[in-house]
Design an enzyme around this catalytic site. Sequence first.
Site, PDB file in Angstrom:
ATOM      1  N   GLU A 110       0.883  -1.177   0.000  1.00 18.57           N
ATOM      2  CA  GLU A 110       0.000   0.000   0.000  1.00 18.57           C
ATOM      3  C   GLU A 110       0.910   1.214   0.000  1.00 18.57           C
ATOM      4  O   GLU A 110       1.367   1.645   1.061  1.00 18.57           O
ATOM      5  CB  GLU A 110      -0.902  -0.022   1.247  1.00 18.57           C
ATOM      6  CG  GLU A 110      -1.849  -1.211   1.303  1.00 18.57           C
ATOM      7  CD  GLU A 110      -3.022  -1.057   0.332  1.00 18.57           C
ATOM      8  OE1 GLU A 110      -3.320   0.075  -0.076  1.00 18.57           O
ATOM      9  OE2 GLU A 110      -3.633  -2.077  -0.021  1.00 18.57           O
ATOM     10  N   CYS A 132      -1.874   9.587   2.208  1.00 19.44           N
ATOM     11  CA  CYS A 132      -1.462   8.949   0.948  1.00 19.44           C
ATOM     12  C   CYS A 132      -2.409   9.291  -0.190  1.00 19.44           C
ATOM     13  O   CYS A 132      -1.993   9.339  -1.334  1.00 19.44           O
ATOM     14  CB  CYS A 132      -1.394   7.438   1.137  1.00 19.44           C
ATOM     15  SG  CYS A 132      -2.943   6.747   1.754  1.00 19.44           S
TER      16      CYS A 132
HETATM   17  P1  NAD Z   1       8.152   4.823   5.024  1.00 21.60           P
HETATM   18  O1  NAD Z   1       8.163   3.991   3.796  1.00 21.60           O
HETATM   19  O2  NAD Z   1       9.342   5.655   5.317  1.00 21.60           O
HETATM   20  O3  NAD Z   1       7.913   3.905   6.315  1.00 21.60           O
HETATM   21  C1  NAD Z   1       6.818   3.021   6.416  1.00 21.60           C
HETATM   22  C2  NAD Z   1       7.103   1.947   7.438  1.00 21.60           C
HETATM   23  O4  NAD Z   1       8.172   1.162   6.963  1.00 21.60           O
HETATM   24  C3  NAD Z   1       7.530   2.447   8.812  1.00 21.60           C
HETATM   25  O5  NAD Z   1       6.855   1.698   9.807  1.00 21.60           O
HETATM   26  C4  NAD Z   1       9.013   2.146   8.885  1.00 21.60           C
HETATM   27  O6  NAD Z   1       9.436   1.811  10.172  1.00 21.60           O
HETATM   28  C5  NAD Z   1       9.107   0.935   8.000  1.00 21.60           C
HETATM   29  N1  NAD Z   1      10.417   0.759   7.364  1.00 21.60           N
HETATM   30  C6  NAD Z   1      11.365   1.692   7.148  1.00 21.60           C
HETATM   31  N2  NAD Z   1      12.416   1.131   6.517  1.00 21.60           N
HETATM   32  C7  NAD Z   1      12.122  -0.174   6.348  1.00 21.60           C
HETATM   33  C8  NAD Z   1      12.801  -1.284   5.772  1.00 21.60           C
HETATM   34  N3  NAD Z   1      13.997  -1.147   5.213  1.00 21.60           N
HETATM   35  N4  NAD Z   1      12.182  -2.492   5.766  1.00 21.60           N
HETATM   36  C9  NAD Z   1      10.963  -2.637   6.291  1.00 21.60           C
HETATM   37  N5  NAD Z   1      10.263  -1.624   6.851  1.00 21.60           N
HETATM   38  C10 NAD Z   1      10.839  -0.411   6.876  1.00 21.60           C
HETATM   39  O7  NAD Z   1       6.836   5.729   4.918  1.00 21.60           O
HETATM   40  P2  NAD Z   1       6.301   6.837   5.904  1.00 21.60           P
HETATM   41  O8  NAD Z   1       7.144   8.058   5.823  1.00 21.60           O
HETATM   42  O9  NAD Z   1       6.038   6.261   7.226  1.00 21.60           O
HETATM   43  O10 NAD Z   1       4.872   7.154   5.219  1.00 21.60           O
HETATM   44  C11 NAD Z   1       4.750   7.984   4.095  1.00 21.60           C
HETATM   45  C12 NAD Z   1       4.568   7.166   2.820  1.00 21.60           C
HETATM   46  O11 NAD Z   1       3.605   6.149   3.014  1.00 21.60           O
HETATM   47  C13 NAD Z   1       4.025   8.018   1.685  1.00 21.60           C
HETATM   48  O12 NAD Z   1       4.613   7.606   0.485  1.00 21.60           O
HETATM   49  C14 NAD Z   1       2.558   7.699   1.685  1.00 21.60           C
HETATM   50  O13 NAD Z   1       1.905   7.931   0.462  1.00 21.60           O
HETATM   51  C15 NAD Z   1       2.584   6.247   2.024  1.00 21.60           C
HETATM   52  N6  NAD Z   1       1.312   5.823   2.597  1.00 21.60           N
HETATM   53  C16 NAD Z   1       0.545   4.952   1.907  1.00 21.60           C
HETATM   54  C17 NAD Z   1      -0.697   4.582   2.409  1.00 21.60           C
HETATM   55  C18 NAD Z   1      -1.595   3.627   1.678  1.00 21.60           C
HETATM   56  O14 NAD Z   1      -2.532   3.136   2.303  1.00 21.60           O
HETATM   57  N7  NAD Z   1      -1.378   3.345   0.418  1.00 21.60           N
HETATM   58  C19 NAD Z   1      -1.120   5.094   3.619  1.00 21.60           C
HETATM   59  C20 NAD Z   1      -0.301   5.976   4.302  1.00 21.60           C
HETATM   60  C21 NAD Z   1       0.922   6.336   3.794  1.00 21.60           C
END
Ligand code: NAD
Length: 491
Positions: A230, A264
């Site tokens: 997602e 998002c």
């Molecule tokens: P992010 O990708 O930086 O982090 C998301 C999660 O991944 C966090 O819990 C983080 O701890 C974890 N993470 C970080 N590095 C990782 C790794 N190497 N392996 C596994 N997990 C890891 O995103 P963010 O800054 O928390 O959120 C913003 C992004 O998320 C935006 O791009 C937004 O559009 C997207 N988003 C999507 C949805 C959806 O439902 N499609 C909803 C909310 C946010």
Amino acid sequence: MKAVLMPKDAPAVTGEADEIARMQRLFERQMRAFDAAPYPLLAARKAKLRKLIDALRRYQDDIVAAVNEDFGVRADTETRLVEVMGPILEARHALSHMGRWMKPRRRSTELLFLGNRAWVSYQPKGVVGIIGTWNFPLYLTLGPLVAALAAGNRAMIKTSEFSPRCTALLTSMLAECFEEDEVAVCGGAVAAAQAFNALPFNHLVFTGSPRVGRQVMRAAAEHLTPVTLELGGKSPAIVGPDADLADAALRIAHGKAFNAGQICVAPDYALVPRGKSDAFAAAVADAFTRLYPTVGGNAEYTSIITERHAARLRELLADAQSKGATLLRCGTDPGSGRQMPLTVVTRVADGMQLMQEEIFGPILPVLEYDRLDDALALVRRGERPLSLYGLGLSAADQARVLKETHAGGVTFNDWGWHVFQHDLPFGGIGHSGMGSYHGEEGFRELSHAKGVFKRQRWFPVGLFYPPYGNFVQRLVMKVFIGSATPKPPPR
Ligand code: NAD
């Protein structure tokens, strides 16, 4: 358009190694528990969802407080609407329909096998991993949890390091409802997230950026763990030639100001008919000011999650301005701390950073188009977005938008509300993700669709055994593929 580059200033987390060891133990416990009870019945699954609903109702004030602390300021109503009501609506929808979803589905057999039985049986996959983000720390972890529980799975949740109070609250709230071998919450920062990702889950639901999504999919491939990604992206809002500009501006201003645009599915940029961008920008500013007469200190206007995230947004504005864009800051209140008023950006060019990455904050670039074809071509040139919005389009133009562009989901005449219809699948496509959850699609995503064939005793399948070339085989080949197998060799 490039991948989203969110700040990487993850807060330091102590006890990361302990958390990693704990998640490994939890995973083994959940796997053992699943092996011992691999098919929870409908009543047991429903009981879990009811416990979750009750807990969300009981804990709602604590949830509001925890989210508020993590953000600095988050509107009470926005938290209740999304973090509390969102998962409750999702669970209630599942409770009403999961009896039907769980039923095996009869399928037809091939004509040749007439009289036998074929069906699809939906089986829990096992232990599902859920990785969430900070922007809606409960909705985006409990939503997948509802689907996981409805489908009869156990689940482990890894929350974001940017929402530590919500992690603590989720841990105690879910511990009241579930044994740790049913549902468990894990904290920690990036190293813990990577260790979590390395566990051989039976399915992993990841919500986050496309950049991290790639890493998650690579790590999951090690165990051939299926993933639902997602992700995010640049969701366009197309304002039609005959749209009521003030109404379209209000909808988009709300989409950019709700959670301060840290969503998002927030409209990332707007496309308006040639010559209307200044009037539209003024209408957005007017709408924003009516919604939020003040920004700094306004308990209804959400802060940017950290100073580093706020600095990134300011850099996007400075970059656009240095490349010739016009910035219109909405209202007269400059904001304070991490509460940033909405800025509308006109005279936007492709080379500006804000057109190359997902904005995820209160900045709205406005682009102009000549014909709808040009707007659709511009959308198609970019990565496939998570959402697309059409405001004030004719029915014929709405149909064109649906057929001629790709997006995870669509709302017409507003923004974002398709996500809140829990009978609709929610998910991205291409760069914005793969797979979906919510409603029936969530149940199917986290179940294994097992195709089953049952031969009736009397069915003469032996007619298809060697020696080949008997009369029945020859007749069947003739009918179905137009040629006959050779006669059997003499024995
Ligand atoms: P992010 O990708 O930086 O982090 C998301 C999660 O991944 C966090 O819990 C983080 O701890 C974890 N993470 C970080 N590095 C990782 C790794 N190497 N392996 C596994 N997990 C890891 O995103 P963010 O800054 O928390 O959120 C913003 C992004 O998320 C935006 O791009 C937004 O559009 C997207 N988003 C999507 C949805 C959806 O439902 N499609 C909803 C909310 C946010």
